[in-house]
Write a protein that holds these residues in place. Sequence first.
Motif, PDB file in Angstrom:
ATOM      1  N   THR A 105     -15.012   2.476 -15.342  1.00  0.00           N
ATOM      2  CA  THR A 105     -16.318   2.073 -14.956  1.00  0.00           C
ATOM      3  C   THR A 105     -16.432   1.611 -13.685  1.00  0.00           C
ATOM      4  N   PRO A 106     -17.824   1.393 -13.272  1.00  0.00           N
ATOM      5  CA  PRO A 106     -18.014   0.691 -11.979  1.00  0.00           C
ATOM      6  C   PRO A 106     -17.554  -0.870 -12.104  1.00  0.00           C
ATOM      7  N   LYS A 107     -17.529  -1.352 -13.239  1.00  0.00           N
ATOM      8  CA  LYS A 107     -16.751  -2.706 -13.237  1.00  0.00           C
ATOM      9  C   LYS A 107     -15.397  -2.650 -12.812  1.00  0.00           C
ATOM     10  N   GLY A 108     -14.765  -1.760 -13.569  1.00  0.00           N
ATOM     11  CA  GLY A 108     -13.350  -1.435 -13.486  1.00  0.00           C
ATOM     12  C   GLY A 108     -12.810  -1.153 -11.877  1.00  0.00           C
ATOM     13  N   ARG A 109     -13.716  -0.172 -11.289  1.00  0.00           N
ATOM     14  CA  ARG A 109     -13.452   0.196  -9.848  1.00  0.00           C
ATOM     15  C   ARG A 109     -13.623  -1.128  -9.165  1.00  0.00           C
ATOM     16  N   VAL A 110     -14.579  -1.925  -9.325  1.00  0.00           N
ATOM     17  CA  VAL A 110     -14.533  -3.443  -8.427  1.00  0.00           C
ATOM     18  C   VAL A 110     -13.360  -4.182  -8.722  1.00  0.00           C
ATOM     19  N   ALA A 111     -12.962  -4.215 -10.167  1.00  0.00           N
ATOM     20  CA  ALA A 111     -11.840  -5.239 -10.663  1.00  0.00           C
ATOM     21  C   ALA A 111     -10.609  -4.752  -9.713  1.00  0.00           C
ATOM     22  N   LEU A 112     -10.559  -3.334  -9.902  1.00  0.00           N
ATOM     23  CA  LEU A 112      -9.230  -2.604  -9.139  1.00  0.00           C
ATOM     24  C   LEU A 112      -9.148  -2.887  -7.844  1.00  0.00           C
ATOM     25  N   SER A 113     -10.287  -2.710  -7.031  1.00  0.00           N
ATOM     26  CA  SER A 113     -10.172  -3.085  -5.640  1.00  0.00           C
ATOM     27  C   SER A 113      -9.789  -4.314  -5.336  1.00  0.00           C
ATOM     28  N   ARG A 114     -10.301  -5.352  -6.010  1.00  0.00           N
ATOM     29  CA  ARG A 114      -9.972  -6.591  -5.950  1.00  0.00           C
ATOM     30  C   ARG A 114      -8.382  -6.958  -5.916  1.00  0.00           C
ATOM     31  N   LEU A 115      -8.147  -6.411  -7.233  1.00  0.00           N
ATOM     32  CA  LEU A 115      -6.804  -6.608  -7.715  1.00  0.00           C
ATOM     33  C   LEU A 115      -5.608  -5.864  -6.717  1.00  0.00           C
ATOM     34  N   VAL A 116      -6.305  -4.761  -6.238  1.00  0.00           N
ATOM     35  CA  VAL A 116      -5.137  -3.901  -5.130  1.00  0.00           C
ATOM     36  C   VAL A 116      -4.969  -5.019  -4.041  1.00  0.00           C
ATOM     37  N   ASP A 117      -6.003  -5.576  -3.550  1.00  0.00           N
ATOM     38  CA  ASP A 117      -6.084  -6.495  -2.229  1.00  0.00           C
ATOM     39  C   ASP A 117      -5.312  -7.621  -2.599  1.00  0.00           C
ATOM     40  N   LEU A 118      -5.335  -8.116  -3.705  1.00  0.00           N
ATOM     41  CA  LEU A 118      -4.322  -9.469  -4.017  1.00  0.00           C
ATOM     42  C   LEU A 118      -3.062  -8.887  -4.152  1.00  0.00           C
ATOM     43  N   HIS A 119      -2.855  -7.658  -5.023  1.00  0.00           N
ATOM     44  CA  HIS A 119      -1.366  -7.353  -4.993  1.00  0.00           C
ATOM     45  C   HIS A 119      -0.690  -7.132  -3.737  1.00  0.00           C
ATOM     46  N   GLN A 120      -1.568  -6.306  -2.685  1.00  0.00           N
ATOM     47  CA  GLN A 120      -1.085  -6.162  -1.333  1.00  0.00           C
ATOM     48  C   GLN A 120      -0.458  -7.570  -0.399  1.00  0.00           C
ATOM     49  N   GLN A 121      -1.323  -8.678  -1.129  1.00  0.00           N
ATOM     50  CA  GLN A 121      -0.850  -9.912  -0.476  1.00  0.00           C
ATOM     51  C   GLN A 121       0.421 -10.376  -0.987  1.00  0.00           C
ATOM     52  N   VAL A 122       0.710 -10.315  -2.315  1.00  0.00           N
ATOM     53  CA  VAL A 122       1.841 -10.456  -3.032  1.00  0.00           C
ATOM     54  C   VAL A 122       2.914  -9.768  -2.503  1.00  0.00           C
ATOM     55  N   ILE A 123       2.961  -8.483  -2.186  1.00  0.00           N
ATOM     56  CA  ILE A 123       3.727  -7.692  -1.674  1.00  0.00           C
ATOM     57  C   ILE A 123       4.169  -8.250  -0.346  1.00  0.00           C
ATOM     58  N   GLU A 124       3.290  -8.451   0.438  1.00  0.00           N
ATOM     59  CA  GLU A 124       3.518  -8.946   1.815  1.00  0.00           C
ATOM     60  C   GLU A 124       4.301 -10.151   1.826  1.00  0.00           C
ATOM     61  N   HIS A 125       3.887 -10.909   0.822  1.00  0.00           N
ATOM     62  CA  HIS A 125       4.584 -12.430   0.738  1.00  0.00           C
ATOM     63  C   HIS A 125       6.064 -12.062   0.171  1.00  0.00           C
ATOM     64  N   LEU A 126       6.369 -11.362  -0.872  1.00  0.00           N
ATOM     65  CA  LEU A 126       7.696 -11.248  -1.104  1.00  0.00           C
ATOM     66  C   LEU A 126       8.398 -10.347  -0.458  1.00  0.00           C
ATOM     67  N   LEU A 127       8.011  -9.424   0.276  1.00  0.00           N
ATOM     68  CA  LEU A 127       8.419  -8.378   1.191  1.00  0.00           C
ATOM     69  C   LEU A 127       8.000  -8.430   2.773  1.00  0.00           C
ATOM     70  N   PRO A 128       8.375  -9.552   3.349  1.00  0.00           N
ATOM     71  CA  PRO A 128       7.735  -9.799   4.603  1.00  0.00           C
ATOM     72  C   PRO A 128       8.479  -8.844   5.691  1.00  0.00           C
TER      73      PRO A 128
END
Length: 184
Positions: A105-128
């Motif tokens: 849904t539109p709400k799902g797309r917004v949530a996914l976009s935010r979560l992907v950005d946060l997930h990328q930050q975790v990846i960069e933190h764990l795999l510098p």
Amino acid sequence: MQKPSVPDHSQKESTQFYHLLISLYMHLMEGEDRLFGAEGIERNMFWALWHIGRSPQGTSMTALSRAIWSDKSTITHLVDRMEEAGLVQRSAHRQDRRVKTLILTPKGRVALSRLVDLHQQVIEHLLPSELLNRQDTALEQLAVLEKHMSGALGDKEALRLLSNSAPEDEVGSGGVGSLPTRVP
């Protein structure tokens, strides 16, 4: 999993490598659990949203089940919760009305976009990147290994050989030595 402080040289290299991969996997899952827990969702929900979001025309429940390695009943309950939260919508497939297609849904797309950005930050933190200075070689080797494992686990004869070589108390018990009963 407790890791010895000094490598156990009595173990085969393949066993040491396996345990290291499992330990890395557990660290990655812990990082995801912390991230998604702070966002009030489950790890499987993120990966379901991610897989559904990759296909603008929708994803079937069966395809989602395979993509995130969950059985169909688990997927049904997960999709129920995502639908109640307004993140996904189920609809009948155009050619086969028995098949349910999932779309964000539109709400799902917004949530996914935010979560992907946060997930990328975790990846960069764990795999510098400074620790992955030979990343290209590692990625190539891991891709070859993943392809080999996928093929080996898809080969029913290989699975039988693996099952027969595991200690009896581990086979089928759901323990570390058991293999999944569903072969993708």
